[in-house]
Design a protein around this motif. Structure first.
Motif, PDB file in Angstrom:
ATOM      1  N   ALA A   1      -8.059  83.569  40.451  1.00 39.31           N
ATOM      2  CA  ALA A   1      -9.167  83.796  39.501  1.00 39.31           C
ATOM      3  C   ALA A   1     -10.180  82.751  40.360  1.00 39.31           C
ATOM      4  CB  ALA A   1      -9.381  83.193  38.277  1.00 39.31           C
ATOM      5  N   GLY A   2      -9.780  81.786  41.421  1.00 41.69           N
ATOM      6  CA  GLY A   2     -10.760  81.253  42.417  1.00 41.69           C
ATOM      7  C   GLY A   2     -10.751  79.915  41.886  1.00 41.69           C
ATOM      8  N   MET A   3      -9.651  79.666  40.689  1.00 39.72           N
ATOM      9  CA  MET A   3      -9.827  78.014  40.351  1.00 39.72           C
ATOM     10  C   MET A   3      -9.371  76.885  40.603  1.00 39.72           C
ATOM     11  SD  MET A   3     -10.437  79.790  35.422  1.00 39.72           S
ATOM     12  CE  MET A   3     -11.036  78.006  35.214  1.00 39.72           C
ATOM     13  N   PRO A   4      -9.801  75.787  40.595  1.00 43.08           N
ATOM     14  CA  PRO A   4      -9.025  74.887  41.229  1.00 43.08           C
ATOM     15  C   PRO A   4      -7.874  74.052  40.071  1.00 43.08           C
ATOM     16  CG  PRO A   4     -10.923  74.376  40.213  1.00 43.08           C
ATOM     17  CD  PRO A   4     -11.185  75.382  40.743  1.00 43.08           C
ATOM     18  N   ILE A   5      -6.842  74.201  39.999  1.00 48.31           N
ATOM     19  CA  ILE A   5      -5.935  73.364  39.178  1.00 48.31           C
ATOM     20  C   ILE A   5      -6.743  72.005  38.674  1.00 48.31           C
ATOM     21  CG2 ILE A   5      -3.169  73.667  38.836  1.00 48.31           C
ATOM     22  CD1 ILE A   5      -3.939  75.974  38.836  1.00 48.31           C
ATOM     23  N   PRO A   6      -6.075  71.321  37.929  1.00 48.18           N
ATOM     24  CA  PRO A   6      -6.549  70.275  37.433  1.00 48.18           C
ATOM     25  C   PRO A   6      -5.635  69.425  37.796  1.00 48.18           C
ATOM     26  CG  PRO A   6      -6.916  71.675  35.045  1.00 48.18           C
ATOM     27  CD  PRO A   6      -6.168  72.778  35.929  1.00 48.18           C
ATOM     28  N   GLU A   7      -5.754  68.256  38.018  1.00 49.13           N
ATOM     29  CA  GLU A   7      -5.040  67.104  38.187  1.00 49.13           C
ATOM     30  C   GLU A   7      -3.924  67.463  37.954  1.00 49.13           C
ATOM     31  OE1 GLU A   7      -4.359  65.672  41.387  1.00 49.13           O
ATOM     32  OE2 GLU A   7      -6.181  66.949  42.066  1.00 49.13           O
ATOM     33  N   ARG A   8      -2.242  66.735  38.066  1.00 48.24           N
ATOM     34  CA  ARG A   8      -1.475  66.899  37.200  1.00 48.24           C
ATOM     35  C   ARG A   8      -0.609  65.421  36.829  1.00 48.24           C
ATOM     36  NH1 ARG A   8       3.285  70.353  37.275  1.00 48.24           N
ATOM     37  NH2 ARG A   8       2.800  73.047  38.461  1.00 48.24           N
ATOM     38  N   ASP A   9       0.115  64.978  36.296  1.00 46.31           N
ATOM     39  CA  ASP A   9       0.243  64.108  35.103  1.00 46.31           C
ATOM     40  C   ASP A   9       1.526  63.498  37.476  1.00 46.31           C
ATOM     41  OD1 ASP A   9       3.249  62.979  34.953  1.00 46.31           O
ATOM     42  OD2 ASP A   9       1.310  61.941  33.326  1.00 46.31           O
ATOM     43  N   PRO A  10       0.736  62.192  37.686  1.00 49.43           N
ATOM     44  CA  PRO A  10       1.331  61.805  38.405  1.00 49.43           C
ATOM     45  C   PRO A  10       2.498  61.537  38.657  1.00 49.43           C
ATOM     46  CG  PRO A  10      -0.444  59.802  38.451  1.00 49.43           C
ATOM     47  CD  PRO A  10       0.160  61.279  37.076  1.00 49.43           C
ATOM     48  N   GLN A  11       3.723  61.733  37.843  1.00 50.95           N
ATOM     49  CA  GLN A  11       5.234  61.911  37.645  1.00 50.95           C
ATOM     50  C   GLN A  11       5.663  63.334  37.481  1.00 50.95           C
ATOM     51  OE1 GLN A  11       6.843  58.969  37.749  1.00 50.95           O
ATOM     52  NE2 GLN A  11       8.918  60.386  37.884  1.00 50.95           N
ATOM     53  N   ALA A  12       4.822  64.037  36.971  1.00 52.01           N
ATOM     54  CA  ALA A  12       5.141  65.897  37.301  1.00 52.01           C
ATOM     55  C   ALA A  12       5.185  66.024  38.546  1.00 52.01           C
ATOM     56  CB  ALA A  12       4.650  66.266  36.182  1.00 52.01           C
ATOM     57  N   GLN A  13       3.553  66.094  38.759  1.00 49.90           N
ATOM     58  CA  GLN A  13       3.455  66.401  40.931  1.00 49.90           C
ATOM     59  C   GLN A  13       4.841  65.911  41.021  1.00 49.90           C
ATOM     60  OE1 GLN A  13       1.369  68.035  41.443  1.00 49.90           O
ATOM     61  NE2 GLN A  13       2.135  68.271  43.226  1.00 49.90           N
ATOM     62  N   LYS A  14       4.951  64.474  41.093  1.00 51.77           N
ATOM     63  CA  LYS A  14       6.086  63.811  42.010  1.00 51.77           C
ATOM     64  C   LYS A  14       7.370  64.768  41.524  1.00 51.77           C
ATOM     65  CE  LYS A  14       8.573  59.409  43.124  1.00 51.77           C
ATOM     66  NZ  LYS A  14       8.693  57.808  42.959  1.00 51.77           N
ATOM     67  N   GLN A  15       7.843  65.024  40.434  1.00 49.65           N
ATOM     68  CA  GLN A  15       9.230  66.159  40.408  1.00 49.65           C
ATOM     69  C   GLN A  15       9.040  67.438  41.110  1.00 49.65           C
ATOM     70  OE1 GLN A  15      12.112  63.661  40.052  1.00 49.65           O
ATOM     71  NE2 GLN A  15      12.274  65.456  37.631  1.00 49.65           N
ATOM     72  N   ALA A  16       7.914  67.955  40.874  1.00 50.66           N
ATOM     73  CA  ALA A  16       7.019  69.020  41.347  1.00 50.66           C
ATOM     74  C   ALA A  16       7.227  68.688  43.088  1.00 50.66           C
ATOM     75  CB  ALA A  16       6.199  70.021  41.400  1.00 50.66           C
ATOM     76  N   ASP A  17       7.097  67.954  43.297  1.00 54.50           N
ATOM     77  CA  ASP A  17       6.692  67.948  45.096  1.00 54.50           C
ATOM     78  C   ASP A  17       8.389  67.860  45.113  1.00 54.50           C
ATOM     79  OD1 ASP A  17       4.699  68.323  45.275  1.00 54.50           O
ATOM     80  OD2 ASP A  17       4.006  65.949  45.308  1.00 54.50           O
ATOM     81  N   LYS A  18       9.145  67.664  44.824  1.00 55.08           N
ATOM     82  CA  LYS A  18      10.972  66.980  45.069  1.00 55.08           C
ATOM     83  C   LYS A  18      11.840  68.296  44.952  1.00 55.08           C
ATOM     84  CE  LYS A  18      14.736  63.741  44.243  1.00 55.08           C
ATOM     85  NZ  LYS A  18      15.170  62.241  43.366  1.00 55.08           N
ATOM     86  N   ARG A  19      11.227  68.713  44.115  1.00 53.90           N
ATOM     87  CA  ARG A  19      11.592  69.954  43.552  1.00 53.90           C
ATOM     88  C   ARG A  19      11.281  70.852  45.229  1.00 53.90           C
ATOM     89  NH1 ARG A  19      13.461  72.267  38.505  1.00 53.90           N
ATOM     90  NH2 ARG A  19      12.976  70.380  36.940  1.00 53.90           N
ATOM     91  N   SER A  20      10.711  70.863  45.440  1.00 51.22           N
ATOM     92  CA  SER A  20      10.196  71.621  46.998  1.00 51.22           C
ATOM     93  C   SER A  20      11.047  71.176  48.060  1.00 51.22           C
ATOM     94  CB  SER A  20       8.502  72.099  47.143  1.00 51.22           C
ATOM     95  OG  SER A  20       7.881  72.054  45.994  1.00 51.22           O
ATOM     96  N   GLN A  21      10.581  70.138  48.042  1.00 48.65           N
ATOM     97  CA  GLN A  21      12.087  69.222  49.618  1.00 48.65           C
ATOM     98  C   GLN A  21      12.943  70.203  48.614  1.00 48.65           C
ATOM     99  OE1 GLN A  21      11.106  65.557  48.523  1.00 48.65           O
ATOM    100  NE2 GLN A  21       8.646  65.093  49.640  1.00 48.65           N
TER     101      GLN A  21
END
Length: 660
Positions: A96-116
């Motif tokens: 839809a071309g909508m920006p995703i609201p900012e995640r909780d910093p801790q949740a974002q950190k976990q998601a980034d680690k999973r990607s790594q």
């Protein structure tokens, strides 16, 4: 993660549900009206040829009239992509071309680690695949050649080879990957005794394990050394990998199910690959352990009735029996299991190589429903030559189906097991009475008799006997009145059907009008507006059945019909459905009594009649208003006059034959 107020509404408003669903279905152009956003297609959640899946673009909801799947765009993406709520939001927001609201910093950190971690596994996979093609992988390639795995299949499944030593650890370090992250990814291990880290996979053929989204979450490894402690080895459980919640070949199998293939569950990696080579793309395998509840739920998301393909040896059967106990509490209407038992000593890979794809297809076509395997587990190798042993079987069967939560499913299991028990025990009695007598033939689903003779006498014709003995005119009329009251209460009190779904689905209406009305009421069970519900029922069944229903005087004086009231309606439905169930249960008991009457010696008849009468008494205990006339026989049995006279006539009829 919490989303800002209005975000989901804005997301739904920007998207066309037709566009979202249209990626997964082929619209029925004859039935659909694109201008009004009223679209129809074969359902993507269950295999069918007719267009029963309806999308209402105006309201933003879909509903399948076959499997009853329903929801909005978010639900559709979650179910078809097998992703979490937030992952579905991300997919739709990008579209839809909508920006995703900012995640909780801790949740974002976990998601980034999973990607790594997934990237580290991808690097390891490239290393393993390269090694398979080089000189050090010659022995592994020779093994795969002996197993008949084609080069193109190796590419398709990304088969690799992990060499001995710590070559992978050195390669990852050269790429700037830390030892700690490699350990967290599961490709490097660190001993508890403080020794240096080492490659987790050494001298093993590797099988990448990807989740439904295609992320590489771990590996399976097949040892080349016959003396290795573990022939097959899965990666350790880490942040990215939970083997009890993952399936090998998950993504491709889901795609195969979407094309109409039956989901097959095999035992291991090589079985899955052999099945896929033979054209059975929708095949998965658990990861070296017994199937877990989470894996079972993943399977049911892909297919309503997965086929469990097990080896025909004792170990395979034990695994099947354990799975039965796991699945029982989880069963839902339309969600079950079937079991394909392979020839003893052969797995799918061996069967396909020995006899071809057709042999495997034949095994799958002959897959047994779970109830059949349950019966086999409780009876195979056992002798039931005493009342105590038969009672023990009854208890074990009751205990086995007790965990089933859905009353309708439990009832159907009970009916089928009762028929199987009847065939087992009554068949034995007929043989014992034999003396040249012919054994009864029994056909499931076609009544208890299919011709045959009893004892030394001639065959006793049974056509019409059950109707004359069991269903009197007054009782049939009472059933019809109760059905009419139930249907009218449902119609006048919208939404209340949801409280009685299992009982209503088990109801077997006596007339076509009642059957059509019940189907329409269940289809629109979630409608809560009376006028809207009436309009939908009229569209489905027409005015005739509805007018005939509401014209019954008995219906018109029913309190929750005259004056709709949810609490009163619940009480009324509870009572009427209970009485219908009790009355029909008593008729079933009389039916079985008739069977024994025809098959047993005269002195055994009285006991069966008493059982039937007791069942009738329970059915009519709360029915004083019916004013049914009963007579008391000399032996204390309470039967209606019609039933008493019919039984007496039958006894007089067959008495000369029994004296022969």
């Amino acid at each position: 993660m919490s989303l800002p107020p209005g975000f989901l509404d804005e997301l739904r408003n920007r998207l066309s549900l037709t566009d979202v669903v249209g990626r997964k279905v082929m619209w029925d152009q004859r039935k659909s009206n694109a201008g009004k956003g009223d679209m129809w297609a074969p359902c993507p959640f269950h295999h069918e040829k007719t267009a029963s899946f309806h999308v209402n673009d105006k309201d933003g909801y879909y509903y399948c009239f076959g499997c009853h799947a329903k929801g909005d765009a978010i639900t559709f993406v979650r179910e078809t992509e097998n992703v979490s709520f937030m992952e579905a939001i991300e997919i739709l927001a990008r579209e839809a071309g909508m920006p995703i609201p900012e995640r909780d910093p801790q949740a974002q950190k976990q998601a980034d680690k999973r990607s790594q971690l997934a990237e580290i596994n991808e690097a390891a996979n490239r290393f393993f695949r390269l090694n398979l093609s080089q000189q050090g992988g010659a022995q592994a390639r020779a093994y795969l050649d002996r197993r008949g795995m084609k080069p193109e299949t190796r590419e398709r499944f990304e088969i690799g080879y992990a060499p001995p030593g710590n070559a992978l650890l050195r390669a990852l370090k050269d790429q700037g990957i830390s030892v700690e992250m490699a350990i967290e990814a599961g490709v490097v291990a660190k001993p508890d005794d403080g020794r240096d880290p080492y490659d987790f996979y050494r001298d093993r053929i590797t099988f990448p394990i990807r989740d439904a989204r295609g992320r590489l979450i771990s590996f399976g490894g097949r040892a080349m050394d016959s003396n290795a402690r573990a022939k097959y080895l899965n990666g350790p459980e880490r942040l990215l990998f939970d083997k009890g919640a993952a399936l090998y070949n998950h993504g491709p199998a889901r795609a195969g199910c979407g094309k109409g293939q039956v989901l097959v569950v095999a035992e291991g990696y090589m079985d899955v690959i052999a099945m896929a080579e033979a054209g059975f793309d929708a095949t998965v395998a658990p990861l070296g352990t017994a199937i877990t509840e989470r894996q079972l739920q993943l399977m049911w998301r892909m297919s309503d009735e997965p086929v469990i393909a097990l080896d025909g040896d004792k170990a395979g059967l034990r695994a099947a029996f354990r799975l039965i106990d796991l699945a029982m509490p989880l069963l839902q209407a339309g969600k079950g299991l079937r079991f394909a038992i392979l020839p003893e000593g052969q797995d799918p890979d061996e069967l396909i190589k020995a006899k071809g794809r057709e042999a495997m297809q034949e095994v799958l076509d002959g897959a047994l429903p779970m109830v059949a395997l349950l019966w086999r587990r409780e009876t195979e190798g056992k002798v039931f030559d005493s009342p105590e042993r038969r009672a023990a079987l009854d208890k074990s069967l009751r205990d086995a189906i007790r965990p089933i939560a859905d009353p309708s499913i439990k009832g159907h299991y009970g009916e089928i097991l009762k028929d199987m028990r009847f065939e087992l025990f009554r068949g034995k009695r007929s043989e014992q009475q034999g003396g040249g007598g012919e054994r009864r033939a029994w056909t499931p689903g076609k009544g208890r008799f299919n011709g045959g003779r009893f004892g030394k006498g001639p065959a006793v014709p049974t056509e019409g006997l059950k109707a004359s003995l069991i269903v009197s005119g007054d009782e049939t009329q009472a059933d019809l009145m109760r059905e009419a009251v139930v249907l009218a209460v449902l119609l006048k009190n919208p939404g209340i059907a949801l409280d009685f779904l299992s009982q209503l689905e088990a109801l077997q209406p006596r007339t076509e009008d009642h059957a059509a009305l019940l189907h329409a009421l269940l289809t629109h069970a979630e409608v809560e507006d009376a006028d809207e519900l009436r309009e939908k029922i009229l569209n489905d069944v027409g005015r005739g059945p509805l007018d005939r229903l509401l014209s019954h005087p008995h219906v018109q004086i029913t309190p929750p019909v005259r004056k709709p009231d949810r609490e009163v309606a619940q009480m009324c439905l509870t009572e009427e459905l209970a009485k219908l169930k009790a009355r029909r249960g008593y008729k079933a008991e009389l039916d079985e009594g008739l069977v024994d009457l025809l098959a047993a010696e005269d002195e055994k008849v009285t006991w069966r009649l008493r059982q039937a009468a007791e069942a009738r008494n329970k059915a009519t205990k709360a029915e004083a208003e019916d004013k049914t006339e009963f007579d008391t026989a000399e032996n204390g049995l309470e039967l209606s006059r019609d039933e008493r006279d019919a039984f007496r006539a039958l006894l007089n009829r067959i008495a000369p034959e029994r004296q022969k």
